[in-house]
Each structure stands twice: as C-alpha cells, then as structure tokens.
Write a protein that holds these residues in place. Structure first.
Motif, PDB file in Angstrom:
ATOM      1  N   ASP A  71      13.516 -10.815  -4.785  1.00  0.00           N
ATOM      2  CA  ASP A  71      14.117 -11.993  -4.151  1.00  0.00           C
ATOM      3  C   ASP A  71      15.539 -11.708  -3.682  1.00  0.00           C
ATOM      4  N   GLY A  72      15.811 -12.042  -2.430  1.00  0.00           N
ATOM      5  CA  GLY A  72      17.153 -11.946  -1.889  1.00  0.00           C
ATOM      6  C   GLY A  72      17.608 -10.544  -1.502  1.00  0.00           C
ATOM      7  N   LEU A  73      16.725  -9.553  -1.592  1.00  0.00           N
ATOM      8  CA  LEU A  73      17.125  -8.203  -1.184  1.00  0.00           C
ATOM      9  C   LEU A  73      17.217  -8.129   0.337  1.00  0.00           C
ATOM     10  N   SER A  74      18.190  -7.383   0.816  1.00  0.00           N
ATOM     11  CA  SER A  74      18.364  -7.218   2.263  1.00  0.00           C
ATOM     12  C   SER A  74      17.325  -6.231   2.805  1.00  0.00           C
ATOM     13  N   GLU A  75      17.221  -6.170   4.129  1.00  0.00           N
ATOM     14  CA  GLU A  75      16.312  -5.200   4.760  1.00  0.00           C
ATOM     15  C   GLU A  75      16.702  -3.784   4.375  1.00  0.00           C
ATOM     16  N   LYS A  76      18.004  -3.534   4.328  1.00  0.00           N
ATOM     17  CA  LYS A  76      18.486  -2.203   3.959  1.00  0.00           C
ATOM     18  C   LYS A  76      18.070  -1.864   2.524  1.00  0.00           C
ATOM     19  N   GLU A  77      18.235  -2.821   1.607  1.00  0.00           N
ATOM     20  CA  GLU A  77      17.849  -2.592   0.211  1.00  0.00           C
ATOM     21  C   GLU A  77      16.341  -2.362   0.085  1.00  0.00           C
ATOM     22  N   MET A  78      15.550  -3.102   0.863  1.00  0.00           N
ATOM     23  CA  MET A  78      14.097  -2.892   0.838  1.00  0.00           C
ATOM     24  C   MET A  78      13.742  -1.501   1.368  1.00  0.00           C
ATOM     25  N   ALA A  79      14.477  -1.036   2.369  1.00  0.00           N
ATOM     26  CA  ALA A  79      14.246   0.310   2.906  1.00  0.00           C
ATOM     27  C   ALA A  79      14.582   1.362   1.851  1.00  0.00           C
ATOM     28  N   VAL A  80      15.659   1.143   1.113  1.00  0.00           N
ATOM     29  CA  VAL A  80      16.040   2.062   0.026  1.00  0.00           C
ATOM     30  C   VAL A  80      14.933   2.082  -1.033  1.00  0.00           C
ATOM     31  N   LEU A  81      14.425   0.906  -1.399  1.00  0.00           N
ATOM     32  CA  LEU A  81      13.347   0.826  -2.379  1.00  0.00           C
ATOM     33  C   LEU A  81      12.109   1.569  -1.884  1.00  0.00           C
ATOM     34  N   ASN A  82      11.772   1.386  -0.623  1.00  0.00           N
ATOM     35  CA  ASN A  82      10.601   2.075  -0.069  1.00  0.00           C
ATOM     36  C   ASN A  82      10.788   3.588  -0.108  1.00  0.00           C
ATOM     37  N   ASP A  83      12.013   4.054   0.129  1.00  0.00           N
ATOM     38  CA  ASP A  83      12.302   5.493   0.029  1.00  0.00           C
ATOM     39  C   ASP A  83      12.089   5.978  -1.406  1.00  0.00           C
ATOM     40  N   TRP A  84      12.582   5.211  -2.375  1.00  0.00           N
ATOM     41  CA  TRP A  84      12.375   5.580  -3.777  1.00  0.00           C
ATOM     42  C   TRP A  84      10.885   5.624  -4.102  1.00  0.00           C
ATOM     43  N   GLU A  85      10.150   4.633  -3.621  1.00  0.00           N
ATOM     44  CA  GLU A  85       8.715   4.580  -3.891  1.00  0.00           C
ATOM     45  C   GLU A  85       8.017   5.822  -3.341  1.00  0.00           C
ATOM     46  N   THR A  86       8.395   6.240  -2.145  1.00  0.00           N
ATOM     47  CA  THR A  86       7.819   7.441  -1.531  1.00  0.00           C
ATOM     48  C   THR A  86       8.142   8.682  -2.365  1.00  0.00           C
ATOM     49  N   LYS A  87       9.382   8.767  -2.848  1.00  0.00           N
ATOM     50  CA  LYS A  87       9.782   9.903  -3.700  1.00  0.00           C
ATOM     51  C   LYS A  87       8.971   9.927  -4.987  1.00  0.00           C
ATOM     52  N   PHE A  88       8.799   8.771  -5.609  1.00  0.00           N
ATOM     53  CA  PHE A  88       8.015   8.704  -6.843  1.00  0.00           C
ATOM     54  C   PHE A  88       6.565   9.085  -6.587  1.00  0.00           C
ATOM     55  N   GLU A  89       5.995   8.601  -5.469  1.00  0.00           N
ATOM     56  CA  GLU A  89       4.605   8.928  -5.144  1.00  0.00           C
ATOM     57  C   GLU A  89       4.411  10.431  -4.985  1.00  0.00           C
ATOM     58  N   ALA A  90       5.411  11.113  -4.436  1.00  0.00           N
ATOM     59  CA  ALA A  90       5.317  12.553  -4.206  1.00  0.00           C
ATOM     60  C   ALA A  90       5.480  13.339  -5.508  1.00  0.00           C
ATOM     61  N   LYS A  91       6.201  12.777  -6.467  1.00  0.00           N
ATOM     62  CA  LYS A  91       6.576  13.543  -7.656  1.00  0.00           C
ATOM     63  C   LYS A  91       5.784  13.180  -8.912  1.00  0.00           C
ATOM     64  N   TYR A  92       5.378  11.917  -9.035  1.00  0.00           N
ATOM     65  CA  TYR A  92       4.775  11.441 -10.269  1.00  0.00           C
ATOM     66  C   TYR A  92       3.411  10.804 -10.022  1.00  0.00           C
ATOM     67  N   SER A  93       2.580  10.805 -11.069  1.00  0.00           N
ATOM     68  CA  SER A  93       1.254  10.179 -10.983  1.00  0.00           C
ATOM     69  C   SER A  93       1.357   8.679 -11.191  1.00  0.00           C
ATOM     70  N   ILE A  94       0.551   7.944 -10.428  1.00  0.00           N
ATOM     71  CA  ILE A  94       0.423   6.497 -10.625  1.00  0.00           C
ATOM     72  C   ILE A  94      -0.652   6.304 -11.688  1.00  0.00           C
ATOM     73  N   VAL A  95      -0.300   5.588 -12.756  1.00  0.00           N
ATOM     74  CA  VAL A  95      -1.248   5.446 -13.867  1.00  0.00           C
ATOM     75  C   VAL A  95      -1.762   4.014 -14.043  1.00  0.00           C
ATOM     76  N   GLY A  96      -1.212   3.067 -13.275  1.00  0.00           N
ATOM     77  CA  GLY A  96      -1.681   1.703 -13.420  1.00  0.00           C
ATOM     78  C   GLY A  96      -0.799   0.692 -12.739  1.00  0.00           C
ATOM     79  N   ASN A  97      -0.969  -0.558 -13.141  1.00  0.00           N
ATOM     80  CA  ASN A  97      -0.244  -1.672 -12.561  1.00  0.00           C
ATOM     81  C   ASN A  97       0.276  -2.597 -13.642  1.00  0.00           C
ATOM     82  N   VAL A  98       1.400  -3.254 -13.335  1.00  0.00           N
ATOM     83  CA  VAL A  98       1.941  -4.278 -14.226  1.00  0.00           C
ATOM     84  C   VAL A  98       1.275  -5.600 -13.851  1.00  0.00           C
ATOM     85  N   ILE A  99       0.771  -6.291 -14.855  1.00  0.00           N
ATOM     86  CA  ILE A  99       0.150  -7.596 -14.630  1.00  0.00           C
ATOM     87  C   ILE A  99       0.968  -8.658 -15.337  1.00  0.00           C
ATOM     88  N   SER A 100       0.794  -9.922 -14.883  1.00  0.00           N
ATOM     89  CA  SER A 100       1.567 -10.989 -15.543  1.00  0.00           C
ATOM     90  C   SER A 100       0.757 -11.665 -16.612  1.00  0.00           C
TER      91      SER A 100
END
Length: 100
Positions: A71-100
């Motif tokens: 909530d309230g993140l700027s477009e730039k901050e969302m782009a930074v997050l997407n970059d981090w997500e791409t880095k994690f996808e390249a380096k680490y295994s996805i093992v699941g999802n957080v549920i509520s």
C-alpha cells in the motif's frame, strides 16, 4: 507448501535444523544458501522468516518496513521490488506461498 505468516517465522535461521525462508509478494524463497546474509547476525537477518516486500521496495532495513504491504508504494519502489524479485528468482528456489 503453504505457510501462514506466523508459521513462516519458524524459518528465521534461529533453528539450524530448518531452512531460512524470505517471502516476496507472498512467494516463499529458500535463502539458506545465503546464510551469511539472512542468518542470525547477517546484514539482512531482519528479513528472515518474513515477507520482506515493503522493505525491499523501499531499500530499507527498518523493522517497521518488513511487511507484505504494498500500500502506498510509488512506481519507482514497485520497480525496485520487481528487480529484487527477479534477483531472488534467479538465485533461490521458490518453496511455497504465504497464506492468510
């Protein structure tokens, strides 16, 4: 695998018999290979066992920013997050999802 946010906390590196998990946008990554970064005493240990989306987007290590909320993140901050997500996808295994 599906974990609640409370269950995810058990994977914060404090128990050496368990892997270290960090979630981004609800997807859980096994970051055990990055133990020196995410394990106890590491520079990013505050992200371990949590969804660190907001903190990564804001390039923040402040405890109050370690949250799944986008909530309230700027477009730039969302782009930074997407970059981090791409880095994690390249380096680490996805093992699941957080549920509520």
């Amino acid at each position: 695998m599906e974990l609640t946010a409370d269950e995810l906390k058990a994977y914060d590196g404090s128990d050496p018999s368990k892997p270290i998990y960090v979630a981004i946008k609800g997807r859980i990554f096994d970051v055990s290979a990055g133990n020196s970064f995410y394990g106890p005493g590491g520079p990013y240990c505050m992200f371990a066992g949590k969804d660190a989306s907001r903190a990564l987007a804001k390039m923040s290590k402040n405890e109050e920013d370690v949250s799944p909320s986008l909530d309230g993140l700027s477009e730039k901050e969302m782009a930074v997050l997407n970059d981090w997500e791409t880095k994690f996808e390249a380096k680490y295994s996805i093992v699941g999802n957080v549920i509520s």
